[in-house]
Design a protein around this motif. Structure first.
Motif, short mmCIF file in Angstrom:
data_model
loop_
_atom_site.label_atom_id
_atom_site.label_comp_id
_atom_site.label_asym_id
_atom_site.label_seq_id
_atom_site.Cartn_x
_atom_site.Cartn_y
_atom_site.Cartn_z
N GLU A 1 0.84 -1.20 0.00
CA GLU A 1 0.00 0.00 0.00
C GLU A 1 0.87 1.25 0.00
O GLU A 1 0.66 2.17 -0.81
N ASP A 2 1.85 1.29 0.89
CA ASP A 2 2.72 2.46 0.99
C ASP A 2 3.50 2.69 -0.30
O ASP A 2 3.63 3.82 -0.77
N TYR A 3 4.02 1.61 -0.85
CA TYR A 3 4.82 1.70 -2.08
C TYR A 3 3.97 2.21 -3.25
O TYR A 3 4.38 3.11 -3.99
N THR A 4 2.78 1.65 -3.38
CA THR A 4 1.90 2.04 -4.48
C THR A 4 1.47 3.50 -4.35
O THR A 4 1.52 4.27 -5.32
N GLY B 220 1.46 8.92 -5.74
CA GLY B 220 1.36 10.20 -5.06
C GLY B 220 2.49 11.16 -5.34
O GLY B 220 2.35 12.37 -5.14
N SER B 221 3.61 10.66 -5.83
CA SER B 221 4.76 11.53 -6.12
C SER B 221 4.68 12.17 -7.50
O SER B 221 5.55 12.96 -7.87
N THR B 222 3.65 11.82 -8.27
CA THR B 222 3.52 12.37 -9.62
C THR B 222 2.55 13.54 -9.66
O THR B 222 1.70 13.69 -8.77
N GLU B 223 2.67 14.34 -10.71
CA GLU B 223 1.77 15.48 -10.90
C GLU B 223 0.39 14.99 -11.36
O GLU B 223 0.25 13.85 -11.80
N PRO B 224 -0.62 15.85 -11.27
CA PRO B 224 -1.96 15.46 -11.73
C PRO B 224 -1.95 15.00 -13.19
O PRO B 224 -1.22 15.54 -14.02
N ASN B 225 -2.76 13.98 -13.47
CA ASN B 225 -2.97 13.45 -14.82
C ASN B 225 -1.71 12.85 -15.44
O ASN B 225 -1.57 12.82 -16.67
N GLN C 90 5.59 -3.84 -12.91
CA GLN C 90 5.76 -4.41 -11.57
C GLN C 90 4.40 -4.91 -11.06
O GLN C 90 3.86 -4.40 -10.07
N TRP C 91 3.85 -5.90 -11.73
CA TRP C 91 2.52 -6.39 -11.38
C TRP C 91 2.45 -6.85 -9.93
O TRP C 91 1.53 -6.50 -9.20
N ASP C 92 3.41 -7.65 -9.51
CA ASP C 92 3.36 -8.26 -8.18
C ASP C 92 3.52 -7.26 -7.05
O ASP C 92 3.17 -7.57 -5.90
N TYR C 93 4.03 -6.08 -7.34
CA TYR C 93 4.40 -5.13 -6.29
C TYR C 93 3.60 -3.83 -6.33
O TYR C 93 3.36 -3.23 -5.29
N PHE C 94 3.20 -3.42 -7.53
CA PHE C 94 2.64 -2.09 -7.68
C PHE C 94 1.39 -2.04 -8.57
O PHE C 94 0.35 -1.51 -8.17
N VAL C 95 1.48 -2.61 -9.76
CA VAL C 95 0.38 -2.46 -10.73
C VAL C 95 -0.91 -3.09 -10.21
O VAL C 95 -1.98 -2.48 -10.24
#
Length: 632
Positions: free
Chosen positions: A406-409, A414-419, A426-431
């Motif tokens: 959860e934190d990683y995702t 959350g570190s990216t700009e809007p849109n 990284q299916w197993d970890y993030f996607v």
């Protein structure tokens, strides 16, 4: 009170198991398919092949119950419920087996009469053996893991036990009706409507059926009647896929709106490349199984299981044969699936072996009786043995402190700009986790997470157009060209591999090139380290990558690009598996890349911010010496 407990000890055992499961339950998503499956249940979507319609619909209904939990926790809770219910059925099955052994009649050819085989066990001993077998199964590593988070296998273990239970009831029925086996059919239908590993139970059902019914005309009538009852059940459940796909749900894997897409999804064609891949792959999986199996049952269970094998062989060879063949078939078939997360495919073998463990406990109590040990003492010894797997396997199964995914995702998105656009596989970890947090919790739905590997599948473009129409409209020509080029490949027809790869790369490049003016684009570390280094994926002319926080940002020009301080927090559990270690390494690597970027421009203090973050939050990550030296 004791009488009540003796009567309902199966429920009492499952209740104890369930309470313990609550202490190891994951509070959020974990690795692999957890996020996707929770999102599919919550949104009534379509999961990866084979679609798991029964799992999806039952999960959707359960999530509609107004409980004071997050949807992901509630979905995880259902997994614990299924596993606990499986323990009830396991004990009920063992009761059937003990009853059959105790009352088994054999023909005395000389006197032409029947005699009863005396088992020599008290009611309490039989109860203890059943509980012991249930505990060893409940707290075996792989079974326990299924109870900690949302997965199709938690429902599947319940269905495995349901199939075994209905089969044994029919086998031991003293009535000779054409409807004797009628309940086995729906149980199998429910199993196949959840997961195709149900086929591993077919040898057990077939052996017991023909042991009792023989190869008679009446037997085949019973098979026909069972099929007539079960096939419509299976058909109706799988109708969910095309009906739901027609409404274009948010998650629509395979887009099974027509027979071609449905059949491809139902048969799991996408994964068949890993099935019966090679003898070498099978040997590797067999070696893994044999090395891991003793620890499944905390080693003590292995010894009890072997004792149970001997016990059952001496007392009931037909049942021994059916169970052993089923176990061997489950293992030998499953080792031919060349995937990393193979453990769940051995669950039926674990269930069968747990019956041998229960019989082994009976054998142990018989041995203790020959040593003139009081029954209370022998029961106490066995009772202590029941807690061995609980004590040894808890650290491996415990997911109660796992917030890492959860934190990683959330940190990546959350570190990216809007849109923004994020390209990753990284299916197993993030996607997979992003499917849940964006589509169920509504976290940063403005960001488009695009799986680079799924872009190789025609159905994925339909899902992307549904969820990100503005992004996909700009590459309509490229996506249409790729979809047409990939259709022959998906149909096992002749195709042009160079044209297919050319169109695929055009999609990737233009997704960035035609959207970069309107939205920021990010590339996952794995793409940078693999496909880009091999030249399989290139950026549009004039663009380069800059290490951001947890991904690389696509930028134009060579000027310095500042980024915010790394204020994200990624909680790591005490017990780190390979998935947690991957995240730790990935985040540490990205922070190091950013520090190196800062050093290129002479910003040592900024570099120190990222290195200090890596040292503090990820002490297991080894920072390269040249980076540390550059900061001196």
């Amino acid at each position: 009170m004791l009488a009540l407990l003796r009567k309902h000890y199966a429920i009492a055992t499952a209740a104890i198991v369930f309470i313990i499961y609550l202490f190891t339950l994951a509070p959020s998503v974990i690795q692999i398919d957890s996020g996707e499956l929770a999102a599919v249940q919550a949104t009534l979507g379509i999961a990866h092949p084979t679609g798991y319609p029964l799992f999806t619909m039952l999960g959707y209904l359960f999530l509609k119950i107004p409980l004071p939990f997050a949807k992901i926790y509630q979905a995880n809770l259902l997994a614990a419920v299924w596993c606990a219910l499986a323990i009830i059925l396991f004990i009920k099955i063992f009761e059937l087996l003990i009853k059959a052994l105790a009352s088994k009649s054999v023909s005395n050819k000389t006197k032409q009469r029947m005699k009863i085989i005396e088992t020599g066990f008290t009611a309490d001993q039989k109860i203890i053996a059943a509980i012991a077998g249930g505990f060893y199964l409940a707290f075996s590593k792989t079974f326990w893991m299924q109870s900690t988070s949302v997965e199709v296998y938690s429902l599947q273990v319940f269905l495995f036990t349901l199939i075994i239970f209905t089969t044994l009831r029919a086998h031991y029925s003293t009535e000779n009706k054409i409807t004797d086996w009628i309940y086995v059919g729906p149980a199998l239908a429910f199993g196949f409507a959840n997961h195709m590993t149900t086929l591993l139970t077919l040898p057990f059902a077939a052996i017991l059926f023909f042991q009792k019914e023989k190869f008679t005309k009446q037997a085949f009538k019973k098979i026909g009647l069972t099929a007539v009852v079960s096939l419509p059940v299976l058909f109706l459940i799988y109708l969910y896929l095309p009906i739901r796909a027609a409404s274009q749900p948010i998650l629509n894997w395979g887009n099974p709106v027509n027979f071609e897409n449905f059949w491809r999804h139902f048969t799991g064609k996408q994964y068949q490349v890993w099935l019966f891949a090679s003898f070498e792959a099978a040997g590797k999986q067999l070696k893994y199984f044999l090395s891991n199996f003793p620890s499944e049952f905390a080693y003590a269970g292995l010894l009890l299981g072997i004792a149970g094998l001997v016990f059952l062989f001496k007392r009931e060879k037909k049942l021994f044969t059916a169970l052993l063949i089923t176990l061997l078939f489950a293992v030998l078939y499953s080792i031919n699936y060349d995937i990393v997360d193979i453990d769940s495919y051995f669950l039926l073998a674990c269930i069968i072996f747990s019956f041998f463990i229960a019989f082994g406990v009976l054998q142990l109590m018989l041995y203790l009786k020959t040593k003139s040990l009081k029954e209370n003492y022998s029961l106490a010894i066995v009772g202590l043995l029941c807690f061995v797997p609980l004590a040894i396997n808890r650290s491996d199964a415990d997911q109660s402190g796992t917030y890492t995914f959860e934190d990683y995702t959330k940190a990546i998105i959350g570190s990216t700009e809007p849109n923004s656009l994020i390209f990753s596989y990284q299916w197993d970890y993030f996607v997979s986790a992003s499917y849940y947090f964006q589509n169920v919790e509504g976290f940063r739905k403005d960001v488009a997470v695009i799986d680079k590997e799924l872009l190789r599948r025609s159905w994925y473009y339909n899902q992307l157009k549904k969820n990100n129409p503005a992004v996909m409209k700009k590459i309509e020509a490229e996506s249409s060209a790729f979809v047409e080029a990939v259709k022959p490949f998906e149909r096992d027809e002749n195709f042009d591999p160079s044209l297919l790869e050319q169109n695929y790369r055009a999609v990737m490049t233009n997704l960035i090139g035609k959207n970069i003016e309107d939205r920021n684009c990010y590339i996952g570390l794995e793409l940078f380290q693999n496909e880009m280094q091999r030249g399989e994926f290139t950026l549009p002319q004039g663009y380069q990558l800059v290490p951001h926080l947890l991904a690389f940002k696509v930028v134009k020009g060579t000027e310095y690009i500042p980024v915010p301080d790394p204020k994200f927090t990624i909680r790591l559990p005490k017990q780190k598996n390979k998935y947690i270690q991957f995240i730790e390494t990935t985040v540490g690597t990205m922070l190091t890349y950013r520090a190196a970027y800062e050093l290129q421009f002479g910003y040592k203090e900024r570099a120190k911010v990222y290195i200090d973050k890596a040292k503090k939050d990820f002490p297991g990550y080894q920072i390269p010496y040249e980076i540390l030296r550059g900061m001196e």
